[in-house]
Scaffold this motif. Structure first.
Motif, PDB file in Angstrom:
ATOM      1  N   SER A 190       0.758  -1.367   0.113  1.00 43.65           N
ATOM      2  CA  SER A 190       0.080  -0.092   0.076  1.00 43.65           C
ATOM      3  C   SER A 190       0.817   1.118  -0.115  1.00 43.65           C
ATOM      4  N   ASP A 191       2.273   1.152   0.381  1.00 43.08           N
ATOM      5  CA  ASP A 191       3.258   2.249   0.472  1.00 43.08           C
ATOM      6  C   ASP A 191       3.524   2.630  -1.213  1.00 43.08           C
ATOM      7  N   ILE A 192       3.177   1.512  -2.049  1.00 45.02           N
ATOM      8  CA  ILE A 192       3.787   2.035  -3.605  1.00 45.02           C
ATOM      9  C   ILE A 192       2.461   1.848  -4.355  1.00 45.02           C
ATOM     10  N   THR A 193       2.286   2.875  -5.279  1.00 40.52           N
ATOM     11  CA  THR A 193       1.069   2.915  -6.014  1.00 40.52           C
ATOM     12  C   THR A 193       1.464   2.516  -7.475  1.00 40.52           C
ATOM     13  N   PHE A 194       0.790   1.665  -7.964  1.00 37.74           N
ATOM     14  CA  PHE A 194       0.837   1.143  -9.230  1.00 37.74           C
ATOM     15  C   PHE A 194      -0.175   1.826 -10.168  1.00 37.74           C
ATOM     16  N   LYS A 195       0.134   2.630 -11.312  1.00 38.80           N
ATOM     17  CA  LYS A 195      -0.809   3.530 -11.763  1.00 38.80           C
ATOM     18  C   LYS A 195      -1.704   2.692 -13.155  1.00 38.80           C
ATOM     19  N   SER A 196      -0.993   1.926 -13.606  1.00 39.58           N
ATOM     20  CA  SER A 196      -1.333   1.330 -14.884  1.00 39.58           C
ATOM     21  C   SER A 196      -2.264   0.193 -14.781  1.00 39.58           C
ATOM     22  N   LYS A 234      13.164  19.969   8.001  1.00 35.60           N
ATOM     23  CA  LYS A 234      13.129  18.772   7.269  1.00 35.60           C
ATOM     24  C   LYS A 234      11.889  18.144   7.699  1.00 35.60           C
ATOM     25  N   HIS A 235      11.483  18.149   9.027  1.00 37.04           N
ATOM     26  CA  HIS A 235      10.005  17.592   9.169  1.00 37.04           C
ATOM     27  C   HIS A 235       8.883  18.397   8.296  1.00 37.04           C
ATOM     28  N   TYR A 236       9.146  19.766   8.312  1.00 38.55           N
ATOM     29  CA  TYR A 236       7.993  20.469   7.833  1.00 38.55           C
ATOM     30  C   TYR A 236       8.061  20.262   6.168  1.00 38.55           C
ATOM     31  N   GLN A 237       8.967  20.174   5.864  1.00 38.13           N
ATOM     32  CA  GLN A 237       9.180  19.668   4.395  1.00 38.13           C
ATOM     33  C   GLN A 237       8.468  18.280   4.139  1.00 38.13           C
ATOM     34  N   LEU A 238       8.632  17.555   5.006  1.00 39.70           N
ATOM     35  CA  LEU A 238       7.727  16.017   4.910  1.00 39.70           C
ATOM     36  C   LEU A 238       6.368  16.373   5.098  1.00 39.70           C
ATOM     37  N   ASN A 239       6.095  16.929   6.350  1.00 44.16           N
ATOM     38  CA  ASN A 239       4.477  16.799   6.628  1.00 44.16           C
ATOM     39  C   ASN A 239       3.713  18.074   6.499  1.00 44.16           C
ATOM     40  N   GLU A 274      13.966   9.641   4.369  1.00 46.36           N
ATOM     41  CA  GLU A 274      14.408  10.055   2.908  1.00 46.36           C
ATOM     42  C   GLU A 274      15.270   8.896   2.102  1.00 46.36           C
ATOM     43  N   ILE A 275      15.745   8.224   2.785  1.00 45.31           N
ATOM     44  CA  ILE A 275      16.172   7.060   2.065  1.00 45.31           C
ATOM     45  C   ILE A 275      14.965   5.839   1.652  1.00 45.31           C
ATOM     46  N   MET A 276      14.117   5.829   2.529  1.00 50.09           N
ATOM     47  CA  MET A 276      13.172   4.826   2.281  1.00 50.09           C
ATOM     48  C   MET A 276      12.254   5.327   1.004  1.00 50.09           C
ATOM     49  N   SER A 277      12.182   6.785   1.207  1.00 47.22           N
ATOM     50  CA  SER A 277      11.452   7.554   0.103  1.00 47.22           C
ATOM     51  C   SER A 277      12.028   7.095  -1.233  1.00 47.22           C
ATOM     52  N   SER A 278      13.154   7.062  -1.083  1.00 49.63           N
ATOM     53  CA  SER A 278      14.075   7.176  -2.619  1.00 49.63           C
ATOM     54  C   SER A 278      13.963   5.531  -2.934  1.00 49.63           C
ATOM     55  N   ALA A 279      13.930   4.569  -2.047  1.00 41.88           N
ATOM     56  CA  ALA A 279      13.826   3.150  -2.123  1.00 41.88           C
ATOM     57  C   ALA A 279      12.442   2.983  -2.773  1.00 41.88           C
TER      58      ALA A 279
END
Length: 799
Positions: A12-18, A479-484, A774-779
């Motif tokens: 559910s963290d990863i959306t597949f649009k096709s 950094k927290h504000y940038q995220l949330n 940030e790293i998990m978002s990149s992954a």
């Protein structure tokens, strides 16, 4: 990228649009407790299973509550490593409505049921460990001997926790306990005293026994004035006892002590919290409670005793205990090994006066007093002694918190899972990440800035403020504000930025120390402030790079402050001050691309190169003849200098020095940063212990920078290892981050954790946590791109 490095992904963290994707969302896993998502294979992987064999709620008994707490703690800490199931022990045919984690159940009064259960468990090859909670009354037969056929048949590794260890056993009891121990891979007891009995009286090998203290709940600080009003005890000295009532509690001893106590302290209120034990109620109703109520009337204590005869939520119970000045543990059973109620009271900072059961004797040194069984006069005298001395009461309170901290349920979960790891070396433990919380940061922030120190989790306003802490806080919360995009973050950001600029002097330099009244202190003139100045420049520079999400007027204030400081930078001699400055200038220059700033970065980096060449050799690739604190910032700064200037020399020195540092502070499975008990001198051995969160945080930040540039997976692996230090992957196997308070403990010592949750430590944790996000978002982004490629390939092959 290894699949286990970032275990918290769900599909559910990863959306597949096709719509053409064969990986439809309706095929996502249905039970996230049993499966985890492997982003490499894009599939669900079945988790190993742990079974806890125990009584379990809604059955009412102490072991049921204990086991539920243990299950919850393991699930929260290692939910990406294991699924936890319960085998519920039932006394006869009952119809309990169990929660979903109860997968098995057994009527313990029929011996043949144990053989059937063993066959069912043996058929499940996914079970890694069975945690058996043992109390003699839970199992049928003489001394619970119906359990033995089960242990003889079960093939799954068993770890048995003895909740009661009886000294001086007769031959029958001794034989049964020895058999249980023989068929168990490991034995857990909750006190050293119980361990000694097993060794001395039962002949059980010391190598088989592990002491894991009764777990306790972490407690967030509360406003004591508010508690007084909530419970209407505002003018009372509150004493309390809680737990399921039975004659063995000997609460009448406390009642008989009260008249003497009340003569000295008339405003004492004694709370008797808890329902009658269900087994007692079944056999004799409310006979014991009624006898206590009669005793209250007989002693004319109606104004000084209150019965709370109903179920309390955990939060409500903890609030009562936090309002308690002194806790009474009055059991009259000398064979009772441990008490969950005593542990919970200590976790709330309650000094305790207790009968001398092993648990009390081991934990109350400095945190309370013992009195002889049923000696009410002794109880009264010791209570008066403690209440007469507020200093003694406070000393005991802090000692109680320190002594009980290692027994948090989070630490108990780590200790239990270590037994699983010892049993199966192939299992790879994944520490799940707690939710991000700014609770303690907000608690530590006033309208003037971020307070420097805390006493446990309570801000120590007298410690004042520093630019060091407010600089780190500015970056972390931004950094927290940038995220949330939480608007409350902007209020904090404004406070921290204003503090930094308040500390800036006319010549552009910064003072560091400010007292609670907003005055600069003498420390500013007695200490070298270069490193503090470097941090101020770093904060203003990196903050200015967030211009895409931060209001323009705040960015402009930061840039103005940084430009004002430029004249001071070239005077720095400290490698760390130079390095913080390079980092700030790099971020500041990302948008404006000013040649003068680039030249200044070059000049600063050349200084570091000179230091490096003057000290380094084939074995010591460093800038000084010692490693101290915040070491990672120096090679990270060299890499930033390379990125700003294109210098290969800077880049090569950055990598060589950083890899050297990593070789010193990392093993294959743990990080051990340089000890503040003694810096690591060139040619000498590394000091142990005295590890601080800030050094772990700087290492994680640098690893992220090097990972982005060099794409080496070893940096990613080390990031997770380093972050897990906060979560329990350290030499004490204890948490450093407190998820209940949102604060981070100040240090890891040889045998204990420093429980104070000051500014430096808490901000260090938040910086680390956000970097891991940030790293998990990149992954996830990489996984999405990989999925899109699969979709495109699938589409082209089927069109």
């Amino acid at each position: 990228m290894r699949a286990n490095i970032f275990p918290n992904y769900s599909k559910s963290d990863i959306t597949f649009k096709s719509d053409k994707s064969k990986y439809k969302e309706d095929n996502l896993r249905k039970n996230s407790n049993d499966l985890k998502y492997d982003p490499l294979s894009n599939s669900d992987v079945k988790l190993p299973e742990i079974v806890i064999m125990t009584s379990y709620p809604p059955r009412e008994c102490g072991i049921a509550t204990y086991s539920q707490d243990l299950k919850n703690a393991i699930q929260q800490k290692f939910g990406s490593s294991f699924t936890i199931k319960i085998c519920a022990l039932e006394a006869g045919e009952v119809n309990h409505q169990y929660p979903k984690e109860v997968k098995y159940r057994i009527n313990t009064q029929e011996v043949q049921n144990f053989t059937t259960l063993a066959k069912n468990l043996n058929a499940n090859k996914n079970i890694s460990m069975l945690f058996l909670q043992h109390e003699f009354g839970l199992f049928g037969g003489n001394y619970g001997e119906y359990l033995l056929p089960f242990l003889k048949k079960i093939t799954t590794p068993v770890s048995t926790t003895f909740h009661t260890v009886l000294p001086n056993p007769n031959d029958k009891l001794k034989s049964i306990v020895q058999e249980i121990a023989y068929y168990s891979e490991s034995i857990v007891v909750m006190t050293i005293f119980s361990k000694q009995i097993l060794i001395k009286d039962y002949g059980i090998s010391i190598d088989k026994i592990t002491v894991i203290a009764h777990g306790t709940h972490l407690v967030a600080p509360v406003d004591n004035t508010k508690l007084k009003l909530e419970h209407q005890f505002n003018d009372k000295i509150v004493l309390s006892t809680f737990g399921l009532l039975s004659e063995g509690k000997s609460i009448e001893t406390a009642l008989m002590a009260l008249p003497k106590i009340i003569k000295k302290f008339p405003n004492v209120l004694y709370l008797i919290i808890g329902k009658t034990h269900p087994e007692v109620f079944k056999n004799e109703g409310e006979k014991y409670r009624e006898s206590l109520q009669d005793k209250v009337k007989e002693l004319k204590l109606e104004d000084n005793v209150k019965f709370i005869n109903h179920y309390l939520s955990l939060d409500d119970l903890m609030h009562y205990l936090q309002r308690t000045q002194l806790y009474f543990f009055t059991s009259k059973d000398p064979n009772q090994a441990v008490s969950g109620t005593l542990a919970y009271a200590m976790a709330c900072g309650c000094p305790v006066i207790a009968t001398p059961i092993p648990h009390a004797k081991e934990f109350l040194i400095g945190a309370g007093l013992n009195y002889d069984f049923q000696d009410f006069d002794q109880l009264a005298n010791k209570t008066i002694r403690v209440l007469n001395s507020p200093k003694l009461l406070e000393k005991m309170r802090l000692s109680a918190l320190q002594k009980i901290s290692s027994t948090s349920w989070e630490n108990a979960a780590i200790a239990h899972i270590q037994l699983v790891k010892n049993s199966n070396k192939k299992i790879e433990l994944v520490y799940d990440m707690p939710k991000i919380s700014l609770d303690h940061i907000k608690r530590m922030t006033t309208k003037d800035g971020y307070i420097q120190f805390s006493k446990i989790a309570v801000p120590d306003i007298s410690s004042g403020y520093t630019i060091d802490d407010n600089a780190r806080a500015l970056i972390a919360v931004t950094k927290h504000y940038q995220l949330n995009k939480d608007p409350d973050d902007l209020k904090l950001i404004q406070i921290y930025l204003d503090f930094i600029l308040f500390c800036q002097q006319k010549d552009g330099s910064f003072l560091n120390y400010v007292d609670v009244n907003g005055k600069f202190t003498a420390n500013n003139h007695n200490e070298n402030l270069e490193d503090a100045n470097g941090r101020g420049i770093w904060a203003l520079g990196e903050f200015s790079s967030f211009h895409n999400c931060i209001p323009a007027e705040l960015i402009e204030k930061a840039r103005t402050g940084l430009k004002k400081s430029l004249n001071t930078i070239t005077t720095f001699k400290s490698p760390r001050a130079i390095s913080f400055s390079i980092k700030g200038l790099y971020y500041y220059n990302l948008e404006i691309q000013n040649n003068e700033i680039t030249q200044l970065i070059t000049t600063l980096a050349d200084n570091l190169v000179s230091k490096y060449r003057g000290v380094s050799d084939e074995e010591w690739k460093w800038y000084e003849e010692y490693l101290t604190y915040a070491n990672s910032i120096i090679p990270e700064a060299m890499l930033f200098a390379s990125l700003a200037t294109g210098s290969k020399l800077f880049k090569n020195i950055a990598k060589d020095s950083f890899d050297f540092l990593l070789s010193v502070i990392f093993t294959d499975t743990q990080i051990k940063v340089i000890s503040n008990q003694g810096w690591y001198q060139k040619g000498q051995s590394v000091h142990q212990y005295g590890e601080q969160p800030i050094d772990v945080a700087y290492t994680i930040l640098a690893l992220r920078t090097f990972l982005d540039e060099f794409k080496e997976n070893s940096y990613r692996v080390k990031m997770k290892i380093a972050f897990d230090w906060f979560l329990g992957n350290n030499h004490l196997k204890m948490i450093i981050y407190n998820p209940k308070t949102g604060g981070c403990y100040d240090g890891l010592e040889e045998k204990k954790v420093n429980l104070n949750q000051g500014a430096e430590s808490t901000i260090s944790y938040l910086l680390s946590r956000l970097t891991m996000d940030e790293i998990m978002s990149s992954a996830i982004e990489i996984a999405n791109k990989s999925e899109k490629n699969k979709v495109n390939e699938y589409s082209s092959n089927h069109n």
